[in-house]
Design an enzyme around this catalytic site. Sequence first.
Site, PDB file in Angstrom:
ATOM      1  NE  ARG A 206     -18.906  -7.117  -4.332  1.00  0.00           N
ATOM      2  CZ  ARG A 206     -18.577  -8.545  -4.337  1.00  0.00           C
ATOM      3  NH1 ARG A 206     -17.878  -8.286  -2.495  1.00  0.00           N
ATOM      4  NH2 ARG A 206     -18.258  -9.348  -4.713  1.00  0.00           N
ATOM      5  CG  PHE A 222     -21.664 -11.228 -16.148  1.00  0.00           C
ATOM      6  CD1 PHE A 222     -21.737 -11.876 -16.690  1.00  0.00           C
ATOM      7  CD2 PHE A 222     -22.077  -9.183 -16.538  1.00  0.00           C
ATOM      8  CE1 PHE A 222     -22.286 -11.398 -18.039  1.00  0.00           C
ATOM      9  CE2 PHE A 222     -21.431  -9.653 -18.265  1.00  0.00           C
ATOM     10  CZ  PHE A 222     -21.817 -10.716 -18.736  1.00  0.00           C
ATOM     11  CG  ASP A 244     -25.596 -14.469 -12.775  1.00  0.00           C
ATOM     12  OD1 ASP A 244     -24.524 -14.029 -11.923  1.00  0.00           O
ATOM     13  OD2 ASP A 244     -26.031 -15.534 -12.334  1.00  0.00           O
ATOM     14  CG  ASN A 271     -25.885 -14.568 -22.433  1.00  0.00           C
ATOM     15  OD1 ASN A 271     -26.035 -13.672 -22.720  1.00  0.00           O
ATOM     16  ND2 ASN A 271     -26.169 -16.194 -22.593  1.00  0.00           N
ATOM     17  CB  ALA A 272     -25.137 -10.614 -18.647  1.00  0.00           C
ATOM     18  CG  ASP A 292     -17.847  -9.053 -11.011  1.00  0.00           C
ATOM     19  OD1 ASP A 292     -16.579  -9.179 -11.449  1.00  0.00           O
ATOM     20  OD2 ASP A 292     -18.048  -9.901 -10.354  1.00  0.00           O
ATOM     21  CB  CYS A 332     -12.174 -12.183 -12.678  1.00  0.00           C
ATOM     22  SG  CYS A 332     -13.622 -13.306 -13.240  1.00  0.00           S
TER      23      CYS A 332
HETATM   24  N1  SAH Z   1     -20.673  -9.468  -9.961  1.00  0.00           N
HETATM   25  C1  SAH Z   1     -20.888 -10.448  -8.955  1.00  0.00           C
HETATM   26  C2  SAH Z   1     -19.393 -11.657  -9.573  1.00  0.00           C
HETATM   27  C3  SAH Z   1     -20.013 -13.117 -11.084  1.00  0.00           C
HETATM   28  S1  SAH Z   1     -19.261 -14.281 -11.027  1.00  0.00           S
HETATM   29  C4  SAH Z   1     -20.268 -10.046  -7.439  1.00  0.00           C
HETATM   30  O1  SAH Z   1     -19.632  -9.376  -7.197  1.00  0.00           O
HETATM   31  O2  SAH Z   1     -19.724 -11.633  -6.740  1.00  0.00           O
HETATM   32  C5  SAH Z   1     -19.769 -14.152 -12.664  1.00  0.00           C
HETATM   33  C6  SAH Z   1     -21.545 -14.661 -12.728  1.00  0.00           C
HETATM   34  O3  SAH Z   1     -21.608 -14.088 -14.045  1.00  0.00           O
HETATM   35  C7  SAH Z   1     -21.665 -15.373 -12.529  1.00  0.00           C
HETATM   36  O4  SAH Z   1     -22.987 -15.418 -10.918  1.00  0.00           O
HETATM   37  C8  SAH Z   1     -22.599 -16.590 -13.317  1.00  0.00           C
HETATM   38  O5  SAH Z   1     -23.878 -16.994 -12.640  1.00  0.00           O
HETATM   39  C9  SAH Z   1     -22.962 -14.879 -13.963  1.00  0.00           C
HETATM   40  N2  SAH Z   1     -22.534 -15.263 -15.611  1.00  0.00           N
HETATM   41  C10 SAH Z   1     -22.175 -16.683 -16.300  1.00  0.00           C
HETATM   42  N3  SAH Z   1     -22.354 -16.444 -17.703  1.00  0.00           N
HETATM   43  C11 SAH Z   1     -23.800 -15.444 -17.646  1.00  0.00           C
HETATM   44  C12 SAH Z   1     -24.183 -14.897 -19.510  1.00  0.00           C
HETATM   45  N4  SAH Z   1     -23.716 -14.783 -20.202  1.00  0.00           N
HETATM   46  N5  SAH Z   1     -25.201 -13.630 -18.330  1.00  0.00           N
HETATM   47  C13 SAH Z   1     -25.112 -13.387 -17.091  1.00  0.00           C
HETATM   48  N6  SAH Z   1     -24.430 -14.080 -16.381  1.00  0.00           N
HETATM   49  C14 SAH Z   1     -23.583 -14.877 -16.446  1.00  0.00           C
END
Ligand code: SAH
Length: 393
Positions: A206, A222, A244, A271-272, A292, A332
Site C-alpha cells: 500500500r 475488492f 467490495d 460484485n467487482a 486485490d 493472495c
Molecule cells: N484489498 C483489501 C483486501 C481484499 S480481501 C485490503 O487491502 O485489505 C478480498 C475482498 O474481496 C473481501 O473484502 C471480500 O469481501 C471481497 N470480495 C469477494 N468477492 C468479491 C466480488 N466478487 N466482488 C467484490 N468484492 C469481493
Amino acid sequence: MATAILAPGKEQRVFSGHPWVFRSDISYVKGSCKPGEVVRVESAKHRFLAMAVYNPNSQIALRILSHHDEKIDSDFIHARVHRALEYRRSFADLQSCRLIFAESDGLPAVIADQFGSVISLQCLCLGMEQFKQDICDALEEELHPIGIYERNDVPVRELEGMEQMTGLLHGTVPDIVEMRENGIRFGVDVKNGQKTGFFLDQKENRAAMAPFVKGKRVLDCFSHTGPFALHAAKYGAAEVIGVDISEYACQCAAQNAKLNGFTNVGFVAANAFDYLKEKSMTDEKFDVVILDPPAFTKTRQAVDGATRGYKEINLRGIKLLKDGGYLITCSCSQHMLPEPFKQVVLDAAKDCHARLMQVEYRTQGRDHPILPAAPETQYLKCGIYRVEQSSII
Ligand code: SAH
C-alpha cells in the site's frame, strides 16, 4: 513418547528444511500416542531427525517444531514467541503487525495479528491447539495487550479434526479496535471481520503506491475496509472509488474514511466482476486501478478456473486505465505461483493491445516472512505496472 519412522528416503525433505511430513511418507509409529501429541521423528535407519506434532488424521501428519532432540514444553513455546517478536521489533510497528506467521516462525499453523492493543489469534492444527494457552501467556507477558481474541472460525480446522470456534482468550476486546497503518487510522472488527479482522500483509505494498496516485482518479476493487483506497487518499489522490461485495466491509470502509477526514473517497457495495464490466462499457477511465481479490483457488486442482478469474479482472482493469495509468494487481492464492500470475496479467494486456512496464513485483510484508525451504510460505503477489494503451512503441 512415540516415534514416527519415515519411509526410506523421505528424510531428505526434512534435511532440506521443509517443516512438513505427509502422512504417506511415514512408515510406522512406534509406541502409542494420541492425535496432536509431540513425537520424535526418525529416518528409516533410525537416525533422529526432528521433534514434531503428529496428527494421523491430517494429510500433513507431522509438523516439525525442532531439529534438536529437546523437550517441547511451555518454555520452548515462550522462547519461540519471543524470537518471533524479537525479529519484528527491529523493523515493525507492533501495533499493526503479524506477530506470528506460522511455520515461518517455527510455530506451525499459528497466526497472531496485533491491531492496536488487541491480538487476534488463530491456531489451525491440532498439535498446536494444546499449546494455545502457552502462546497466549507468552504474548501477554511480552506485549501486555488489553485483550486476545480467538478467530478459529476457519474450515481447515475440520481437516485436522477440530471444531471451529471464536471467543475471548484474555482480557477484554472492544467491538471495534483502532489502529494505525502507515499513519492512517483504521477501525478493526476483530470479532466479526474477515479472517483475523484486517489484511496486514499488504501494508508495504500500500505504501509503495505513493508515487503513482497524486492528483489521480483511483479505482480500488475488492476494497474490504478500505486500506488501499485510504492510502491513495493519503498520498494525494483526487478521487477514490472502492468496490467490495460485502455491504459490511463497505460500511466499515466509509467509517474509516471519515475517521481520517477524507471526503473524496466513496465505496460501492457490488460484485467487482459486474462493476468492472459495466464501467468498461462506458467512456469512464481511471489513472490507477487496484485489484486485490480473495484467493480464487484454495487447491492446486482449481488453478485453471482461478486463472480465468484473474485474467478477466485484469483484462477489464487494464481497459479502464488511461494511457500511462497504473495497474496494481494482486493474488493472495498460494497455488497461483509468481511467474504464472505474471503471465496471466501479460496475457490480459495482450488481449487488449496494451503494453506493460513492470514498475515493481512485490510480495507479502516482512512480518509475513518467507521460508525459501518451504515455498508454500510465499503466497502474495503484488505487481505494479505502468500501462501504455494502443502501444506507442
Ligand atoms: N484489498 C483489501 C483486501 C481484499 S480481501 C485490503 O487491502 O485489505 C478480498 C475482498 O474481496 C473481501 O473484502 C471480500 O469481501 C471481497 N470480495 C469477494 N468477492 C468479491 C466480488 N466478487 N466482488 C467484490 N468484492 C469481493
